[in-house]
Design an enzyme around this catalytic site. Structure first.
Site, short mmCIF file in Angstrom:
data_model
loop_
_atom_site.label_atom_id
_atom_site.label_comp_id
_atom_site.label_asym_id
_atom_site.label_seq_id
_atom_site.Cartn_x
_atom_site.Cartn_y
_atom_site.Cartn_z
N HIS A 100 -6.11 0.43 4.13
CA HIS A 100 -5.60 1.70 4.65
C HIS A 100 -6.21 2.85 3.86
O HIS A 100 -6.35 2.77 2.64
CB HIS A 100 -4.07 1.76 4.59
CG HIS A 100 -3.49 1.32 3.29
ND1 HIS A 100 -3.41 -0.01 2.93
CD2 HIS A 100 -2.99 2.01 2.24
CE1 HIS A 100 -2.86 -0.12 1.73
NE2 HIS A 100 -2.62 1.11 1.28
N HIS A 102 -5.73 6.58 2.63
CA HIS A 102 -4.70 7.60 2.41
C HIS A 102 -5.31 8.99 2.66
O HIS A 102 -6.37 9.31 2.11
CB HIS A 102 -4.23 7.60 0.95
CG HIS A 102 -3.46 6.39 0.53
ND1 HIS A 102 -2.09 6.36 0.49
CD2 HIS A 102 -3.86 5.16 0.10
CE1 HIS A 102 -1.67 5.18 0.05
NE2 HIS A 102 -2.74 4.43 -0.20
P1 5GP Z 1 -1.21 1.24 -1.47
O1 5GP Z 1 -0.54 1.31 -2.79
O2 5GP Z 1 -1.25 -0.18 -0.93
O3 5GP Z 1 -2.55 1.90 -1.43
O4 5GP Z 1 -0.33 2.10 -0.48
C1 5GP Z 1 0.64 1.57 0.34
C2 5GP Z 1 1.30 2.75 1.02
O5 5GP Z 1 2.07 2.25 2.10
C3 5GP Z 1 2.26 3.52 0.11
O6 5GP Z 1 1.86 4.89 0.09
C4 5GP Z 1 3.62 3.30 0.77
O7 5GP Z 1 4.43 4.45 0.69
C5 5GP Z 1 3.26 2.97 2.19
N1 5GP Z 1 4.19 2.08 2.86
C6 5GP Z 1 4.75 0.96 2.36
N2 5GP Z 1 5.56 0.38 3.29
C7 5GP Z 1 5.49 1.17 4.39
C8 5GP Z 1 6.10 1.09 5.69
O8 5GP Z 1 6.87 0.19 5.99
N3 5GP Z 1 5.80 2.06 6.57
C9 5GP Z 1 4.94 3.08 6.26
N4 5GP Z 1 4.69 3.99 7.20
N5 5GP Z 1 4.35 3.19 5.05
C10 5GP Z 1 4.63 2.25 4.12
#
Ligand code: 5GP
Ligand code: ZN
Length: 140
Positions: A100, A102
């Site tokens: 993903h 950001h």
């Molecule tokens: P990472 O740390 O993997 O780069 O970011 C994961 C992101 O996913 C975090 O910013 C977190 O807030 C978001 N996130 C986690 N669970 C969910 C969810 O169930 N729905 C949405 N829309 N975002 C999520």
């Protein structure tokens, strides 16, 4: 689709997500725990844990969606800038193993840092080390 993946389930519509854009190979939705108003995640429709697993055409579409959306996200929340990044792998802080991107809106004086804040105390390499690393990347 990976049944146990939260982002696959949002893409499939199995659980609610505030989807803001969709293309052939990408879907964008609001982050549930935003770092700023408008924090958006752009994901490939298919489940790929890491960036290098995404086929080139789908990766191009993913980046096209990022390119298109950045202005919309910035404008929607009247931000001054956007930090765009991928935590690609667990050691980089990736918590959800579905790639993903950001898009984090940024505001003058918001107190957040640039990407250099990831490791402000990193040792600076010598010219020889930089040459060696550049060669290694070219040969990889
Ligand atoms: P990472 O740390 O993997 O780069 O970011 C994961 C992101 O996913 C975090 O910013 C977190 O807030 C978001 N996130 C986690 N669970 C969910 C969810 O169930 N729905 C949405 N829309 N975002 C999520
Ligand atoms: Zn997934």
């Amino acid at each position: 689709m990976a049944e146990d993946c939260i982002f696959c389930r949002i893409v499939a519509g199995d659980i609610p997500g505030r989807i803001v854009a969709e293309t052939d190979h990408a879907v964008a939705f609001l982050d549930a725990n935003p770092l700023a108003p408008g924090h958006t995640l752009v994901v490939p429709r298919e489940h790929y844990a890491r960036l290098d697993e995404i086929p080139a055409e789908e990766a191009a579409d993913l980046f096209a969606a990022v390119h298109e959306l950045t202005d919309s996200v910035e404008g929607a929340v009247d931000a001054d800038a956007v930090s765009i990044g991928i935590n690609d792998g667990e050691a980089a802080g990736q918590e959800v193993p579905h790639t993903h991107v950001h898009l984090v809106p940024r505001f003058e004086g918001d107190g957040g840092g640039p990407f250099h804040a990831i490791n402000p105390n990193s040792e600076q390499p010598s010219d020889a080390e930089l040459d060696e690393i550049a060669d290694a990347i070219r040969d990889a």
